[in-house]
Motif scaffolding. Structure first.
Motif, short mmCIF file in Angstrom:
data_model
loop_
_atom_site.label_atom_id
_atom_site.label_comp_id
_atom_site.label_asym_id
_atom_site.label_seq_id
_atom_site.Cartn_x
_atom_site.Cartn_y
_atom_site.Cartn_z
N ARG A 27 0.82 -1.22 0.00
CA ARG A 27 0.00 0.00 0.00
C ARG A 27 0.85 1.27 0.00
O ARG A 27 0.39 2.33 -0.41
CB ARG A 27 -0.93 0.01 1.23
N LYS A 61 3.73 3.95 -4.58
CA LYS A 61 3.03 5.02 -5.30
C LYS A 61 2.09 4.43 -6.34
O LYS A 61 2.48 3.54 -7.10
CB LYS A 61 4.07 5.92 -5.99
N LYS A 104 -3.80 1.91 -4.34
CA LYS A 104 -4.87 2.36 -3.44
C LYS A 104 -5.10 1.35 -2.32
O LYS A 104 -5.36 1.71 -1.18
CB LYS A 104 -6.18 2.53 -4.22
N ASP A 105 -5.02 0.05 -2.70
CA ASP A 105 -5.29 -0.98 -1.68
C ASP A 105 -4.59 -2.27 -2.09
O ASP A 105 -4.32 -2.49 -3.28
CB ASP A 105 -6.80 -1.21 -1.53
N GLU A 162 -4.41 3.06 -8.56
CA GLU A 162 -5.06 4.33 -8.90
C GLU A 162 -5.21 4.43 -10.42
O GLU A 162 -4.44 3.83 -11.16
CB GLU A 162 -4.22 5.51 -8.38
N GLU A 163 -6.23 5.18 -10.84
CA GLU A 163 -6.49 5.31 -12.29
C GLU A 163 -5.27 5.87 -13.00
O GLU A 163 -4.67 6.85 -12.54
CB GLU A 163 -7.68 6.24 -12.51
N GLU A 202 -11.99 -2.16 -6.95
CA GLU A 202 -12.39 -2.05 -5.54
C GLU A 202 -13.56 -2.96 -5.18
O GLU A 202 -13.64 -3.48 -4.06
CB GLU A 202 -12.73 -0.59 -5.20
#
Lengths: 324, 324
Positions: A159, A162, A165-166, A204-205, A235
């Motif tokens: 996590r 960089k 997110k998870d 992350e996107e 998610e």
């Protein structure tokens, strides 16, 4: 038996659940370093209190179960509260156990209290299994495998990369290694040969997935010595399939009683919830801490120092009749 | 630590082997009710003595390991010698444990000695496993499976049938039952659903094999409640494939820490030699008996009353460093 819980994270909630399963136990209070007004606990009618209250040394509890982290919380908290109450923790930084034991022992001896350290499943039930097996078959070797289960430390490490997110990281024993050990072959196994690691990552996107995967697989200490598989998921899938904290593992001991006469002893756990099982072990040993102290015992103890009868709700007669 | 062995059958020889694997142990003597001159033991330079010597109460031993049968030997021998020495036995007649415990306790208390009863793998290591599991997860259920392994009692029962020269009976857990229990299904299992029995029989020449097979399968208590398979073999095959005494089994405990949160704890043994492993457990607990008595403890004890640290060759510091 009045139990206090210090700390209300995953482990504190696991202990709370375990207390409800033990009819001789009563949850007296949950103690927090936060503002108690901000914390709602599951058990109705039980007070949430500040550690300021606990620090008076005057709380009406038979044993305090300390649910903090091994890195910074427990080295400070357990000796501190062993000077006031019977205490128990799940300290698991192996290299620092002698130092922690000495600090808790000093405080508990002076206060006439019992402090049980390093209690859970590993260290804890797995340690007991290694101790019994090596006592019965001194000419032998213990192997410990963990998983399949979620490693919170490894999940946290991913996590911190960089673009992540998870993450949920599963530790998985290598089936061929398990087989060899179960067959009594006493193999020499490298880190890579014993366990594999599997990561489920929500990125992350727009994040560079190849870079993330490479950073995971090459991370020293955590992943570089293992064969690691990385899956990117969304998610919704994380929530649906990876929200639990299952764990487990095996201690497999293989030894000889005479030349060529082999025996294999295996102790295995398959746990739906790591913190609830750890909490259950802590509660059983909390009972032992209070019972030992009522007999006049004081000082630091580990699972090695405590007879099974101190943990069990049953009397000695009942245990001999139903469990022997 | 000076160890005496009383009785030199399979178990006595198993204890003898185990003593050799423990560097702090010395076999002081083997005691027999027979004429000592008729008995040759494996360990060189160790005396074979008569129970007449033992009965003086003056033998120089720290603990006496009593290797007799549960039916008639141990109920008499263990209390008798607990009045003179620290003793340990493997008494396994479950219904009579309370009475045996009381008799040994009375004698050992009066003499200031320790008497450990019912020590081995079941009762013994399996009992410990049931005790820890039920303490940690009071809301749960224990299942005990035996085998695959040779049951000496069942083999003897078949040997008493007319026309049978020899028999080896294997007790085998039913795989489907094991699977259900390991899955945490908490099934209700009948005797027949838990184990099957397999008999390898050498018949006398000209014996009526159909009658023998029928007598085995319908024998009350021993076989009638089980699905039994009977194989007729010759003496050469018996000697080649069935001369060992392997055994083992599993204690599987399934319990919940909160509603729907399940955990499965399994303790399994795979033993090349039942008597050598039982002997190894007896020797570890013999160490505990002597250590406890040296601390001033007296009276009857079981495995439930003894902390793991008393069994192990390692010091507390070594155990915390290497096993915790």
């Amino acid at each position: 038996m009045k139990v206090g819980i210090l700390g209300y994270g995953n482990l504190g909630r696991g202990v709370e659940a375990a207390v409800r399963k033990n009819e001789d136990m009563e949850l007296a209070a949950v103690y927090t370093r936060r503002d108690p007004a901000t914390l709602t606990i599951k058990t109705e009618g039980v007070a949430v209190k500040s550690t300021v209250d606990l620090d008076t040394g005057k709380e009406d509890i038979d044993v305090l179960i300390i649910c903090g982290g091994s890195a910074t919380d427990l080295p400070e908290m357990t000796p501190k509260y062993a000077a006031m109450y019977n205490v128990i923790d799940s300290f698991d930084t192996h290299a620092r156990i002698p130092e922690h034991f000495a600090n808790v022992d000093k405080a508990a001896q002076a206060a006439g209290k019992v402090g049980i350290i390093s209690c859970g499943w590993d260290p804890g039930m797995f340690s007991i299994s290694r101790a019994y097996a090596s006592a019965v078959l001194p000419d032998g070797q213990a192997y410990t495998f963990w998983g399949k289960g979620v490693s919170q430390g490894h999940s946290d490490a991913v996590r911190r990369i960089k673009g992540v997110k998870d993450c949920r990281q599963y530790t998985i024993p290598v089936p061929e290694a398990l087989d060899k050990v179960r067959n009594g072959e006493n193999p020499e196994l490298t880190t890579r040969e014993k366990h594999t690691r599997e990561c489920f990552v929500v990125a992350e996107e727009g994040a560079d997935l190849a870079r993330i995967e490479n950073e995971i697989k090459t991370m020293p200490n955590y992943f570089s010595d293992y064969d690691t598989t990385v899956h990117f998921i969304d998610e919704a899938e994380m929530k649906k399939n990876h929200s639990g904290l299952p764990h487990g593992g095996s201690v497999i001991y293989s030894g000889e009683s005479s030349d060529g006469v082999k025996h294999v002893i295996e102790y295995s756990l398959t746990l739906d919830s790591n913190p609830e099982f750890t909490g259950s072990v802590l509660v059983a040993y909390a009972r032992a801490a209070a019972r030992l102290n009522a007999e006049g015992v004081k000082g630091a103890k580990t699972v090695f120092d405590i007879a099974p009868s101190y943990l069990n709700l049953m009397s000695g007669e009942e245990m001999r009749a139903h469990l022997l």
